[in-house]
Design a protein around this motif. Structure first.
Motif, PDB file in Angstrom:
ATOM      1  N   TYR A  18       0.828  -1.205   0.000  1.00 54.56           N
ATOM      2  CA  TYR A  18       0.000   0.000   0.000  1.00 54.56           C
ATOM      3  C   TYR A  18       0.864   1.257   0.000  1.00 54.56           C
ATOM      4  O   TYR A  18       0.471   2.306  -0.514  1.00 54.56           O
ATOM      5  N   VAL A  19       2.069   1.132   0.584  1.00 51.11           N
ATOM      6  CA  VAL A  19       3.017   2.254   0.598  1.00 51.11           C
ATOM      7  C   VAL A  19       4.033   2.108  -0.529  1.00 51.11           C
ATOM      8  O   VAL A  19       4.233   3.012  -1.341  1.00 51.11           O
ATOM      9  N   ALA A  20       4.650   0.926  -0.609  1.00 47.98           N
ATOM     10  CA  ALA A  20       5.736   0.729  -1.567  1.00 47.98           C
ATOM     11  C   ALA A  20       5.262   0.828  -3.009  1.00 47.98           C
ATOM     12  O   ALA A  20       6.019   1.245  -3.897  1.00 47.98           O
ATOM     13  N   ARG A  21       4.002   0.450  -3.276  1.00 46.52           N
ATOM     14  CA  ARG A  21       3.476   0.480  -4.641  1.00 46.52           C
ATOM     15  C   ARG A  21       2.317   1.472  -4.775  1.00 46.52           C
ATOM     16  O   ARG A  21       1.462   1.333  -5.652  1.00 46.52           O
ATOM     17  N   SER A  22       2.314   2.498  -3.936  1.00 48.02           N
ATOM     18  CA  SER A  22       1.230   3.480  -3.985  1.00 48.02           C
ATOM     19  C   SER A  22       1.166   4.194  -5.329  1.00 48.02           C
ATOM     20  O   SER A  22       0.097   4.634  -5.755  1.00 48.02           O
ATOM     21  N   TRP A  23       2.317   4.318  -6.030  1.00 51.23           N
ATOM     22  CA  TRP A  23       2.351   4.955  -7.341  1.00 51.23           C
ATOM     23  C   TRP A  23       1.447   4.244  -8.343  1.00 51.23           C
ATOM     24  O   TRP A  23       0.936   4.858  -9.283  1.00 51.23           O
ATOM     25  N   SER A  24       1.241   2.926  -8.168  1.00 49.99           N
ATOM     26  CA  SER A  24       0.455   2.174  -9.144  1.00 49.99           C
ATOM     27  C   SER A  24      -1.023   2.547  -9.107  1.00 49.99           C
ATOM     28  O   SER A  24      -1.770   2.207 -10.016  1.00 49.99           O
ATOM     29  N   HIS A  25      -1.437   3.256  -8.044  1.00 49.77           N
ATOM     30  CA  HIS A  25      -2.834   3.651  -7.933  1.00 49.77           C
ATOM     31  C   HIS A  25      -3.120   4.959  -8.657  1.00 49.77           C
ATOM     32  O   HIS A  25      -4.284   5.365  -8.776  1.00 49.77           O
ATOM     33  N   VAL A  26      -2.075   5.630  -9.146  1.00 48.10           N
ATOM     34  CA  VAL A  26      -2.284   6.893  -9.858  1.00 48.10           C
ATOM     35  C   VAL A  26      -1.550   6.954 -11.189  1.00 48.10           C
ATOM     36  O   VAL A  26      -1.799   7.861 -11.983  1.00 48.10           O
ATOM     37  N   LEU A  27      -0.648   5.996 -11.462  1.00 44.57           N
ATOM     38  CA  LEU A  27       0.127   6.025 -12.700  1.00 44.57           C
ATOM     39  C   LEU A  27      -0.117   4.763 -13.520  1.00 44.57           C
ATOM     40  O   LEU A  27      -0.362   3.682 -12.965  1.00 44.57           O
ATOM     41  N   PRO A  28      -0.019   4.867 -14.847  1.00 49.45           N
ATOM     42  CA  PRO A  28      -0.253   3.716 -15.722  1.00 49.45           C
ATOM     43  C   PRO A  28       0.972   2.824 -15.820  1.00 49.45           C
ATOM     44  O   PRO A  28       1.473   2.542 -16.914  1.00 49.45           O
ATOM     45  N   ALA A  29       1.462   2.389 -14.675  1.00 55.37           N
ATOM     46  CA  ALA A  29       2.656   1.551 -14.633  1.00 55.37           C
ATOM     47  C   ALA A  29       2.297   0.214 -13.993  1.00 55.37           C
ATOM     48  O   ALA A  29       1.212   0.026 -13.466  1.00 55.37           O
ATOM     49  N   GLY A  30       3.262  -0.709 -14.031  1.00 49.65           N
ATOM     50  CA  GLY A  30       2.971  -2.046 -13.550  1.00 49.65           C
ATOM     51  C   GLY A  30       2.263  -2.847 -14.638  1.00 49.65           C
ATOM     52  O   GLY A  30       1.930  -2.339 -15.711  1.00 49.65           O
ATOM     53  N   ASN A  31       1.999  -4.091 -14.345  1.00 49.47           N
ATOM     54  CA  ASN A  31       1.418  -4.977 -15.352  1.00 49.47           C
ATOM     55  C   ASN A  31      -0.107  -5.024 -15.223  1.00 49.47           C
ATOM     56  O   ASN A  31      -0.698  -6.087 -15.060  1.00 49.47           O
ATOM     57  N   LYS A  32      -0.751  -3.864 -15.294  1.00 47.65           N
ATOM     58  CA  LYS A  32      -2.202  -3.821 -15.159  1.00 47.65           C
ATOM     59  C   LYS A  32      -2.889  -4.586 -16.283  1.00 47.65           C
ATOM     60  O   LYS A  32      -3.899  -5.264 -16.060  1.00 47.65           O
ATOM     61  N   ARG A  33      -2.383  -4.484 -17.497  1.00 48.16           N
ATOM     62  CA  ARG A  33      -3.004  -5.184 -18.617  1.00 48.16           C
ATOM     63  C   ARG A  33      -2.933  -6.701 -18.410  1.00 48.16           C
ATOM     64  O   ARG A  33      -3.893  -7.425 -18.680  1.00 48.16           O
ATOM     65  N   GLY A  34      -1.793  -7.171 -17.907  1.00 47.07           N
ATOM     66  CA  GLY A  34      -1.678  -8.595 -17.611  1.00 47.07           C
ATOM     67  C   GLY A  34      -2.645  -9.032 -16.529  1.00 47.07           C
ATOM     68  O   GLY A  34      -3.246 -10.113 -16.603  1.00 47.07           O
ATOM     69  N   SER A  35      -2.834  -8.193 -15.508  1.00 45.91           N
ATOM     70  CA  SER A  35      -3.804  -8.503 -14.456  1.00 45.91           C
ATOM     71  C   SER A  35      -5.210  -8.562 -15.010  1.00 45.91           C
ATOM     72  O   SER A  35      -6.000  -9.449 -14.676  1.00 45.91           O
ATOM     73  N   LEU A  36      -5.540  -7.616 -15.890  1.00 44.83           N
ATOM     74  CA  LEU A  36      -6.871  -7.614 -16.494  1.00 44.83           C
ATOM     75  C   LEU A  36      -7.108  -8.874 -17.327  1.00 44.83           C
ATOM     76  O   LEU A  36      -8.210  -9.429 -17.336  1.00 44.83           O
ATOM     77  N   ASP A  37      -6.085  -9.344 -18.022  1.00 42.03           N
ATOM     78  CA  ASP A  37      -6.233 -10.556 -18.821  1.00 42.03           C
ATOM     79  C   ASP A  37      -6.534 -11.763 -17.925  1.00 42.03           C
ATOM     80  O   ASP A  37      -7.357 -12.621 -18.261  1.00 42.03           O
ATOM     81  N   LEU A  38      -5.886 -11.821 -16.752  1.00 42.12           N
ATOM     82  CA  LEU A  38      -6.161 -12.916 -15.808  1.00 42.12           C
ATOM     83  C   LEU A  38      -7.568 -12.805 -15.249  1.00 42.12           C
ATOM     84  O   LEU A  38      -8.276 -13.810 -15.097  1.00 42.12           O
ATOM     85  N   ILE A  39      -7.999 -11.590 -14.943  1.00 45.14           N
ATOM     86  CA  ILE A  39      -9.352 -11.386 -14.428  1.00 45.14           C
ATOM     87  C   ILE A  39     -10.381 -11.750 -15.495  1.00 45.14           C
ATOM     88  O   ILE A  39     -11.424 -12.337 -15.196  1.00 45.14           O
ATOM     89  N   ALA A  40     -10.098 -11.412 -16.760  1.00 42.82           N
ATOM     90  CA  ALA A  40     -11.010 -11.752 -17.850  1.00 42.82           C
ATOM     91  C   ALA A  40     -11.158 -13.266 -17.990  1.00 42.82           C
ATOM     92  O   ALA A  40     -12.261 -13.768 -18.254  1.00 42.82           O
ATOM     93  N   GLN A  41     -10.063 -13.997 -17.819  1.00 44.99           N
ATOM     94  CA  GLN A  41     -10.126 -15.458 -17.877  1.00 44.99           C
ATOM     95  C   GLN A  41     -11.035 -16.004 -16.785  1.00 44.99           C
ATOM     96  O   GLN A  41     -11.831 -16.918 -17.013  1.00 44.99           O
ATOM     97  N   LEU A  42     -10.910 -15.455 -15.581  1.00 41.95           N
ATOM     98  CA  LEU A  42     -11.754 -15.882 -14.475  1.00 41.95           C
ATOM     99  C   LEU A  42     -13.203 -15.477 -14.716  1.00 41.95           C
ATOM    100  O   LEU A  42     -14.122 -16.297 -14.613  1.00 41.95           O
ATOM    101  N   ALA A  43     -13.429 -14.218 -15.051  1.00 38.63           N
ATOM    102  CA  ALA A  43     -14.788 -13.709 -15.221  1.00 38.63           C
ATOM    103  C   ALA A  43     -15.537 -14.445 -16.320  1.00 38.63           C
ATOM    104  O   ALA A  43     -16.744 -14.673 -16.227  1.00 38.63           O
ATOM    105  N   GLY A  44     -14.809 -14.822 -17.379  1.00 36.18           N
ATOM    106  CA  GLY A  44     -15.445 -15.462 -18.519  1.00 36.18           C
ATOM    107  C   GLY A  44     -16.104 -16.788 -18.210  1.00 36.18           C
ATOM    108  O   GLY A  44     -16.870 -17.304 -19.027  1.00 36.18           O
TER     109      GLY A  44
END
Length: 245
Positions: A18-44
């Motif tokens: 929550y502190v060390a990766r707080s930047w990921s909550h406001v910047l388009p960094a990190g593997n968000k697209r990869g996370s979304l792909d995993l969530i899509a697999q589950l949701a589907g």
């Protein structure tokens, strides 16, 4: 059906993030697209999915509407979202609906509370008094605000015999404000608690799928929603044919 707080695709593997990766909550960094792909697999794997903390297209998501992305990659023909909190275009959050069944109506309502910016998304399936009503909400952290919000939701759902309320409630079902919800609607407390938070060591059951007494269910379980700080909650819902069409 599935309820998932996806934390806008951000990764949280412990409280230190929550502190060390707080930047990921406001910047388009990190593997968000990869996370979304995993969530899509589950949701589907589900017919109806309720989302919390889906970014509707701000800087932190690379201006990607995450609900739409999950619909396209999870095989959903129908989707809708309800943008709520916005922080100067840098970050934004939404409730979202993904559905393989066609809703006949989707509406959204702002929830009352000490701090504005939360809402409930309603989707109706089927017609008349027997139709299925799905409500997706993300409630406040404070008990007083939750009490007012649940009172508002109770007014929306009190006349529906086939209703589902799902989302991140930020509280357990034994809280006083939850008992008021059960008294004023046909929604029922779950048979047992399923801890969903924090995802790396789940101890608190604060994500719920509540169903009315006219519906049957089985198979409630929690599972990983990529690297969100919440586990997703799934439920097999037994819906009468008349509730869907």
């Amino acid at each position: 059906m599935l309820s998932a707080n996806i934390q806008a695709g951000s990764s949280t593997r412990g409280y230190h993030d929550y502190v060390a990766r707080s930047w990921s909550h406001v910047l388009p960094a990190g593997n968000k697209r990869g996370s979304l792909d995993l969530i899509a697999q589950l949701a589907g794997q589900y017919d109806i999915v309720g989302l919390n903390e889906a970014d509707p297209g701000s800087l932190r998501s690379g201006f990607t509407n995450q609900t739409q992305y999950l619909a396209q990659h999870g095989g959903f023909d129908y989707w809708s979202h309800q943008p709520n909190r916005r922080m100067a275009g840098v970050a934004s959050s939404a409730n979202g609906l993904l559905s393989k069944l066609e809703p006949i109506e989707v509406t959204d309502h702002a929830l009352p509370g000490r701090i504005s910016g939360r809402g409930v998304l309603l989707a109706r399936f089927g017609s008349g008094d027997d139709g299925l009503m799905i409500a997706i909400a993300h409630l406040s952290l404070g008990a007083n605000s939750r009490s007012v919000q649940l009172g508002f939701i109770a007014e929306l759902l009190q006349d529906h015999r086939h209703a589902v309320l799902m989302g991140d409630f930020n509280c357990a079902v034994d809280r006083p404000e939850m008992q008021a919800l059960f008294r004023n609607t046909r929604l029922q407390p779950p048979a047992f608690a399923v801890p969903t938070f924090p995802s790396w060591q789940p101890q608190r059951a604060i994500d719920h799928i509540l169903i009315s007494d006219g519906l049957g269910c089985s198979g409630a379980r929690a599972m990983s929603a990529a690297q969100s700080d919440h586990l997703a909650l799934s439920l097999e819902l037994d819906v009468p044919d008349k509730a869907l069409g």
